[in-house]
Write an enzyme that holds these catalytic residues in place. Structure first.
Site, PDB file in Angstrom:
ATOM      1  N   ARG A   1      11.358  10.454 -36.355  1.00  0.00           N
ATOM      2  CA  ARG A   1      10.049  11.085 -36.620  1.00  0.00           C
ATOM      3  C   ARG A   1       9.297  10.422 -37.769  1.00  0.00           C
ATOM      4  O   ARG A   1       8.117  10.671 -37.967  1.00  0.00           O
ATOM      5  CB  ARG A   1      10.223  12.591 -36.877  1.00  0.00           C
ATOM      6  CG  ARG A   1       8.905  13.320 -37.081  1.00  0.00           C
ATOM      7  CD  ARG A   1       9.032  14.832 -37.021  1.00  0.00           C
ATOM      8  NE  ARG A   1      10.093  15.339 -37.857  1.00  0.00           N
ATOM      9  CZ  ARG A   1      10.036  15.449 -39.190  1.00  0.00           C
ATOM     10  NH1 ARG A   1       8.955  15.075 -39.841  1.00  0.00           N
ATOM     11  NH2 ARG A   1      11.052  15.926 -39.869  1.00  0.00           N
TER      12      ARG A   1
ATOM     13  N   TYR B   1     -13.154  10.199 -22.809  1.00  0.00           N
ATOM     14  CA  TYR B   1     -12.005  10.706 -22.064  1.00  0.00           C
ATOM     15  C   TYR B   1     -11.956  12.235 -22.209  1.00  0.00           C
ATOM     16  O   TYR B   1     -12.122  12.760 -23.323  1.00  0.00           O
ATOM     17  CB  TYR B   1     -10.728  10.074 -22.615  1.00  0.00           C
ATOM     18  CG  TYR B   1      -9.480  10.622 -21.989  1.00  0.00           C
ATOM     19  CD1 TYR B   1      -9.162  10.338 -20.668  1.00  0.00           C
ATOM     20  CD2 TYR B   1      -8.626  11.453 -22.711  1.00  0.00           C
ATOM     21  CE1 TYR B   1      -8.023  10.854 -20.084  1.00  0.00           C
ATOM     22  CE2 TYR B   1      -7.475  11.968 -22.132  1.00  0.00           C
ATOM     23  CZ  TYR B   1      -7.185  11.668 -20.821  1.00  0.00           C
ATOM     24  OH  TYR B   1      -6.058  12.192 -20.243  1.00  0.00           O
TER      25      TYR B   1
ATOM     26  N   ASP C   1     -11.293   4.026 -28.663  1.00  0.00           N
ATOM     27  CA  ASP C   1     -10.274   4.201 -27.638  1.00  0.00           C
ATOM     28  C   ASP C   1     -10.344   2.954 -26.763  1.00  0.00           C
ATOM     29  O   ASP C   1     -11.282   2.776 -25.995  1.00  0.00           O
ATOM     30  CB  ASP C   1     -10.555   5.469 -26.834  1.00  0.00           C
ATOM     31  CG  ASP C   1      -9.450   5.775 -25.828  1.00  0.00           C
ATOM     32  OD1 ASP C   1      -8.816   4.808 -25.344  1.00  0.00           O
ATOM     33  OD2 ASP C   1      -9.231   6.950 -25.514  1.00  0.00           O
TER      34      ASP C   1
ATOM     35  N   LYS D   1      -1.173   3.921 -19.927  1.00  0.00           N
ATOM     36  CA  LYS D   1      -2.009   3.212 -18.968  1.00  0.00           C
ATOM     37  C   LYS D   1      -1.608   1.731 -18.899  1.00  0.00           C
ATOM     38  O   LYS D   1      -0.511   1.431 -18.504  1.00  0.00           O
ATOM     39  CB  LYS D   1      -3.476   3.427 -19.339  1.00  0.00           C
ATOM     40  CG  LYS D   1      -3.823   4.901 -19.618  1.00  0.00           C
ATOM     41  CD  LYS D   1      -3.620   5.818 -18.426  1.00  0.00           C
ATOM     42  CE  LYS D   1      -3.636   7.303 -18.799  1.00  0.00           C
ATOM     43  NZ  LYS D   1      -4.788   7.740 -19.591  1.00  0.00           N
TER      44      LYS D   1
HETATM   45  C1  LIG Z   1      -5.082   8.779 -20.492  1.00  0.00           C
HETATM   46  C2  LIG Z   1      -6.037   8.532 -21.569  1.00  0.00           C
HETATM   47  C3  LIG Z   1      -5.899   9.133 -22.828  1.00  0.00           C
HETATM   48  C4  LIG Z   1      -4.790  10.118 -23.140  1.00  0.00           C
HETATM   49  O1  LIG Z   1      -3.545   9.538 -23.050  1.00  0.00           O
HETATM   50  P1  LIG Z   1      -2.181  10.333 -22.682  1.00  0.00           P
HETATM   51  O2  LIG Z   1      -1.164   9.264 -22.723  1.00  0.00           O
HETATM   52  O3  LIG Z   1      -2.379  10.947 -21.331  1.00  0.00           O
HETATM   53  O4  LIG Z   1      -1.996  11.380 -23.716  1.00  0.00           O
HETATM   54  C5  LIG Z   1      -6.821   8.809 -23.813  1.00  0.00           C
HETATM   55  N1  LIG Z   1      -7.840   7.972 -23.566  1.00  0.00           N
HETATM   56  C6  LIG Z   1      -8.030   7.398 -22.364  1.00  0.00           C
HETATM   57  C7  LIG Z   1      -9.181   6.486 -22.157  1.00  0.00           C
HETATM   58  C8  LIG Z   1      -7.144   7.661 -21.319  1.00  0.00           C
HETATM   59  O5  LIG Z   1      -7.340   7.090 -20.131  1.00  0.00           O
END
Ligand SMILES: *Cc1c(COP(=O)(O)O)cnc(C)c1O
Length: 384
Positions: free
Chosen positions: A49, A103, A175, A200
């Site tokens: 952690r 998102y 992001d 992703k």
């Molecule tokens: C999926 C996604 C998230 C969140 O990610 P998780 O791994 O599902 O918590 C944040 N930003 C974008 C652009 C995403 O596609």
């Protein structure tokens, strides 16, 4: 590997941040699953952690090398990375400006949680710089963008945003999930902090839930101080899986981007399709900007079918392309944002973001595009 500077992208993906197997000289990183480590004469108290097990620390080097930053942290999900990082930089009474198209999970986090912490927020009216400037207040501490955005693949001008923020001493966050560090390295445009849903493109095989943040040592320390309290670290086994995935990220993402461009062109000339959203098409309103800040245009696109065709019927008629919630895996998937990622928004909120009921988000995989096209053709003709 001591020096990252002049290494090629595939070499970074393959080699940076390996855990050396000193004991048996195995070819890949061993996994250290210990939750307990002796702290003999060192200051480092290792504990999962605290984000400092051998596997966590080493993988952070790979992610930092990819994003060209000094450091990184890995989290149990993309939202753990996003929420922890936002809470690290925003205190009671502070204000954040976020771009309008975001998102869905990030949007929900802000509107459902920030009031509890006494954090103020504003969303921009559009993606113009004037629109960002208009929302900035005395107490604005963070500017938050997402480009290309989910699900309409809008493009935000990273350099203009960072210039505006830096002038006022505001921290910028992006992001960078959709582009991945393969297609876009935002530090080159002055952005401070890069966030990822590693679920992703970093994971890439639809079998890892993880998140990451890459930034300077100074910013990572601020994030770490909150992260250890919130406890969103990733298990070392999943860190190891993620390391394996990252080794092929450049190969995968390049191929997916090439495929997506082909599919976008195909869909744009299909008479059953009324609109295609892909920054790599010359008709995209921000094609020139996308070309300036991206190496390739990514594996994600969206499109609208003609009103006479029901999007759900179309997706159910597909045989190869799977209707599926997540994205960026090596297999092609489609989904209806109205039914999934943006389902929690009200119809008015969706309308404001330009998300129509018939919109389909297409995550293009590594398959041969001729097979993807054949699947779309057979699904469309089955509905005639
Ligand atoms: C999926 C996604 C998230 C969140 O990610 P998780 O791994 O599902 O918590 C944040 N930003 C974008 C652009 C995403 O596609």
């Amino acid at each position: 590997m001591k020096e990252n500077k002049n290494l090629g992208i595939n070499t970074i993906c393959t080699h940076i941040g390996e855990v050396k197997d000193e004991q048996f000289k195995g070819a890949i990183s061993p996994i250290y699953m210990s939750t307990s480590y002796e702290f003999d004469n060192v200051d480092v108290k290792r504990y999962p952690r605290y984000f400092n097990t051998p596997n966590q620390e080493m993988l952070c080097k790979k992610i930092a090398a990819l994003e060209k930053t000094e450091n990184a942290l890995i989290f149990g999900s993309g939202m753990a990375a996003v929420s922890t990082t936002l809470l690290a930089f925003l205190h009671k009474g502070d204000h954040i400006v976020l771009q309008q198209t975001l998102y869905g999970g990030t949007y929900n986090f802000v509107v459902e949680e920030f009031d509890k912490f006494g954090i103020e927020y504003s969303f921009t009216k559009d993606l113009s710089i004037a629109s960002f400037q208009k929302e900035i207040k005395e107490n604005t501490k963070v500017l938050y963008i997402e480009t290309p955005s989910n699900p309409l693949l809008t493009i935000t001008d990273m350099k203009a945003v960072s210039k505006l923020a830096t002038k006022k001493g505001i921290v910028t966050m992006i992001d960078n999930t959709f582009a991945s560090p393969i297609n876009q390295t935002p530090v080159d445009f002055g952005i401070d902090i890069m966030l990822h849903s590693a679920t992703k493109y970093m994971g890439g095989h639809s079998d890892v839930l993880a998140g990451a943040v890459a930034a300077s040592n100074e910013h990572i320390e601020i994030i770490w101080n909150v992260a250890k309290n919130l406890g969103g670290s990733l298990s070392d086994f999943m860190v190891w899986i993620l390391e394996r995935s990252l080794k092929t990220m450049n190969l995968r993402v390049k191929r997916q981007s090439k495929n997506a461009l082909k599919m976008a062109k195909y869909l744009a000339q299909n008479t059953n399709v009324s609109r295609v959203y892909y920054p790599g098409l010359k008709g995209h309103p921000n094609y020139k900007l996308a070309k300036k800040q991206m190496k390739n245009f990514g594996g994600m696109l969206s499109f609208e079918l003609n009103d006479s065709i029901n999007a759900m019927d179309f997706m159910n008629a597909l045989e190869l392309i799977k209707p599926s919630m997540s994205l960026a895996g090596i297999e092609s998937t489609m989904l209806s944002p109205t039914q999934t990622s943006h389902a929690l928004l009200t119809p008015e909120e969706r309308e404001n973001q330009g998300i129509k009921d018939g919109l389909i988000r297409f995550s293009v995989g590594i398959e041969e595009t001729k097979d993807l096209i054949a699947d779309i053709e057979q699904a469309l003709s089955s509905l005639q």
